[in-house]
Motif scaffolding. Structure first.
Motif, PDB file in Angstrom:
ATOM      1  N   ASN A 124      12.075  48.295   4.076  1.00  8.64           N
ATOM      2  CA  ASN A 124      13.034  48.194   2.978  1.00  8.64           C
ATOM      3  C   ASN A 124      12.454  47.542   1.725  1.00  8.64           C
ATOM      4  OD1 ASN A 124      15.140  49.291   4.593  1.00  8.64           O
ATOM      5  ND2 ASN A 124      15.406  47.296   5.579  1.00  8.64           N
ATOM      6  N   TRP A 125      11.166  47.249   1.752  1.00 10.23           N
ATOM      7  CA  TRP A 125      10.541  46.506   0.658  1.00 10.23           C
ATOM      8  C   TRP A 125      10.687  47.220  -0.692  1.00 10.23           C
ATOM      9  CZ3 TRP A 125       8.569  41.685   0.348  1.00 10.23           C
ATOM     10  CH2 TRP A 125       7.818  41.370  -0.789  1.00 10.23           C
ATOM     11  N   ASN A 126      10.247  48.458  -0.747  1.00  8.42           N
ATOM     12  CA  ASN A 126      10.270  49.178  -2.023  1.00  8.42           C
ATOM     13  C   ASN A 126      11.691  49.364  -2.543  1.00  8.42           C
ATOM     14  OD1 ASN A 126       7.488  49.380  -1.980  1.00  8.42           O
ATOM     15  ND2 ASN A 126       7.465  51.469  -1.182  1.00  8.42           N
ATOM     16  N   ASP A 127      12.622  49.626  -1.650  1.00  6.81           N
ATOM     17  CA  ASP A 127      14.008  49.829  -2.065  1.00  6.81           C
ATOM     18  C   ASP A 127      14.556  48.574  -2.747  1.00  6.81           C
ATOM     19  OD1 ASP A 127      16.603  51.469  -1.843  1.00  6.81           O
ATOM     20  OD2 ASP A 127      17.167  49.580  -0.874  1.00  6.81           O
ATOM     21  N   GLY A 128      14.384  47.429  -2.103  1.00 14.84           N
ATOM     22  CA  GLY A 128      14.886  46.188  -2.688  1.00 14.84           C
ATOM     23  C   GLY A 128      14.193  45.834  -3.985  1.00 14.84           C
ATOM     24  N   LEU A 129      12.871  46.010  -4.013  1.00 14.65           N
ATOM     25  CA  LEU A 129      12.092  45.675  -5.206  1.00 14.65           C
ATOM     26  C   LEU A 129      12.459  46.565  -6.389  1.00 14.65           C
ATOM     27  CD1 LEU A 129       9.740  44.453  -6.836  1.00 14.65           C
ATOM     28  CD2 LEU A 129       8.203  46.016  -5.618  1.00 14.65           C
ATOM     29  N   LEU A 130      12.469  47.865  -6.178  1.00  8.34           N
ATOM     30  CA  LEU A 130      12.661  48.791  -7.299  1.00  8.34           C
ATOM     31  C   LEU A 130      14.096  48.788  -7.814  1.00  8.34           C
ATOM     32  CD1 LEU A 130      10.393  51.730  -6.099  1.00  8.34           C
ATOM     33  CD2 LEU A 130       9.862  49.909  -7.724  1.00  8.34           C
ATOM     34  N   LYS A 131      15.064  48.567  -6.936  1.00  8.81           N
ATOM     35  CA  LYS A 131      16.446  48.445  -7.397  1.00  8.81           C
ATOM     36  C   LYS A 131      16.646  47.168  -8.211  1.00  8.81           C
ATOM     37  CE  LYS A 131      18.879  51.119  -3.831  1.00  8.81           C
ATOM     38  NZ  LYS A 131      19.746  51.026  -2.615  1.00  8.81           N
ATOM     39  N   THR A 132      15.920  46.126  -7.858  1.00  8.37           N
ATOM     40  CA  THR A 132      16.100  44.824  -8.500  1.00  8.37           C
ATOM     41  C   THR A 132      15.275  44.669  -9.772  1.00  8.37           C
ATOM     42  OG1 THR A 132      16.479  43.839  -6.323  1.00  8.37           O
ATOM     43  CG2 THR A 132      15.972  42.323  -8.118  1.00  8.37           C
ATOM     44  N   ALA A 133      14.036  45.168  -9.742  1.00  8.90           N
ATOM     45  CA  ALA A 133      13.112  44.865 -10.845  1.00  8.90           C
ATOM     46  C   ALA A 133      12.290  46.066 -11.288  1.00  8.90           C
ATOM     47  CB  ALA A 133      12.177  43.732 -10.415  1.00  8.90           C
ATOM     48  N   GLY A 134      12.734  47.275 -10.968  1.00  6.19           N
ATOM     49  CA  GLY A 134      11.938  48.461 -11.281  1.00  6.19           C
ATOM     50  C   GLY A 134      11.550  48.577 -12.740  1.00  6.19           C
ATOM     51  N   SER A 135      12.455  48.217 -13.642  1.00  2.00           N
ATOM     52  CA  SER A 135      12.174  48.371 -15.073  1.00  2.00           C
ATOM     53  C   SER A 135      11.240  47.295 -15.615  1.00  2.00           C
ATOM     54  CB  SER A 135      13.488  48.352 -15.864  1.00  2.00           C
ATOM     55  OG  SER A 135      14.159  47.109 -15.679  1.00  2.00           O
ATOM     56  N   ALA A 136      11.007  46.229 -14.841  1.00  2.00           N
ATOM     57  CA  ALA A 136      10.155  45.119 -15.310  1.00  2.00           C
ATOM     58  C   ALA A 136       8.691  45.298 -14.930  1.00  2.00           C
ATOM     59  CB  ALA A 136      10.671  43.798 -14.735  1.00  2.00           C
TER      60      ALA A 136
END
Length: 441
Positions: free
Chosen positions: A176-188
């Motif tokens: 679930n790493w990429n899902d949590g990361l990209l939903k939270t901070a994808g634009s940064a």
């Protein structure tokens, strides 16, 4: 675990003596690493910058994200981000590329698990991609503000999982790493940080298995990153392969010429797929009966001198010399054992890398789209020796090799290239398990 601006005598007071991990290791006082040191088994910050200068290299710095997790101060995330931002200020624009933490999703990584009784900002015991994303935004804000203060532009990468994780033993944090990361901070995120060790973990893989992974796994990573951009509706980001090597063990594969061939294929595929960068793991490590990822012997390999280059050095050395700036389309044959990569230099010359990963000789008939040579071409051919079965610890460059038990020619600059006049298409014979580096006028 690295504190760039202090020494062993000034251990940070908000770092606990014992740091927890997610694996089964025995708890013991943690050894930290410091930027101010004269320890020969470490690398001081001043020596790092000197290495970058003397080798004319572009550095990429991985800041200590884990400190945001295990730090016992009132504001551990802000403290860790401030430490990173101070490094940006100290760096004074020398470094453009920064990444937040290492393999933060791994049980072996400090910060994966923390002692919540010592944490003061209510963080959970276990890390997640979402938590990492929340913290990453704090780091990005602090570090980019610091860069602005010194009139510098920096780019910050986030550590992502390089391919879909579907095996039963791969836990929920990883899956679930990429899902949590990209939903939270994808634009940064400015670019994605990937690691790959290509081959099956600690298996006694054959040359065929090892060499095939160089293409299949690289394409798998690129395709997965495109898919993530589509799923999360994010722009495609540059890809930085900041660790790569092979996991094959049992026959000294890592120290063999086969690993050199693998490196040449990886570099060619990365270029074709427009990866932004690749930094190989690593310069020096530990011999470990021939399972060493190090490019150079640090003194524990029998029969060779200190800092003796391993075969992979030569394959990457010639790739750097013979691969140009403008990628071209290269055709050789329909034989799956033959791979070819070419790129033109600014002065009009063309470099090409041809790999024969099969076990029989092949006649190469080189056809490079948009390039016709009417003069000469120069060629270096690299292959293995007759020691250690399929995994020779030596590399021969145009037939020249080392007098020691492993490695390659003492001074590759002194080896003369083979040459021929171009009378039409470029044609030559490629030996089994060999790589040719070719330059045409």
């Amino acid at each position: 675990m690295y504190f760039w601006n202090t020494s062993k005598e000034n251990r940070p007071k908000d770092v606990p003596e014992v740091i927890l991990y997610g694996d089964q290791r025995k708890q013991k006082p943690e050894r930290l690493w410091y930027g101010i040191t004269d320890n020969p088994s470490s690398l001081s910050l001043s020596n790092y910058y000197q290495l970058i200068k003397e080798t004319n290299s572009t550095g990429i710095i991985c800041v200590n994200y884990s400190y945001a997790r295990y730090g016992t101060g009132n504001k551990p995330v802000q403290n860790a981000a401030h430490l990173a931002a101070d490094w940006v200020r100290f760096d004074k624009g020398k470094t453009k590329f920064w990444e937040i933490g290492n393999e933060n999703y791994g049980t072996w990584q400090a910060g994966y698990k923390i002692d919540t009784s010592k944490n003061k900002d209510h963080q959970p015991e276990m890390i997640s991609g979402k938590l990492y994303g929340e913290h990453l935004k704090v780091f990005v804000d602090s570090m980019k503000a610091a860069a602005k203060e010194i009139n510098s532009e920096i780019f910050i990468g986030a550590v992502v999982i390089e391919t879909a994780k579907e095996k039963s033993w791969e836990g929920g944090i990883t899956k679930n790493w990429n899902d949590g990361l990209l939903k939270t901070a994808g634009s940064a995120i400015d670019y994605y940080v990937l690691h790959s060790y290509y081959t099956p973990y600690e298996q006694n893989s054959s040359p065929e298995i090892i060499l095939n992974t160089a293409k299949t796994e690289t394409h798998k990573m690129a395709a997965y990153m495109k898919e993530l951009s589509r799923i999360y509706q994010l722009p495609e980001r540059p890809l930085a392969l900041t660790e790569w090597n092979i996991f094959a063990t049992g026959s000294k594969q890592s120290c063999s010429f086969i690993n050199g061939m693998h490196a040449a294929i990886v570099l060619g595929e990365l270029a074709n797929l427009k990866f932004g960068m690749a930094s190989r793991w690593d310069l020096a490590n530990g011999y470990a009966h021939g399972n060493d990822h190090g490019m150079f012997n640090k003194g524990d390999e029998p029969g060779v001198p200190l800092w003796n280059p391993r075969p992979v050095f030569y394959y990457m050395y010639y790739f750097q010399r013979f691969f140009g700036d403008q990628l071209l389309t290269t055709k050789v044959s329909d034989n799956n054992d033959i791979l070819a990569y070419s790129a033109k230099f600014k002065n009009g010359e063309l470099g090409a890398v041809i790999v024969n990963k099969g076990n029989v000789p092949q006649v190469i008939d080189l056809d490079i789209t948009g390039f016709k040579s009417t003069k000469k071409y120069y060629l270096y051919s690299l292959t293995g020796g007759d020691d250690n079965g399929a995994f020779s610890q030596k590399v021969l460059v145009n037939g020249k090799t080392t007098k020691f038990a492993a490695g390659g020619p003492e001074d590759p600059k002194k080896i003369k290239a083979l040459s021929a006049t171009v009378t039409g298409k470029i044609k030559f014979e490629s030996q089994p398990f060999s790589v040719q580096y070719l330059l045409t006028e």
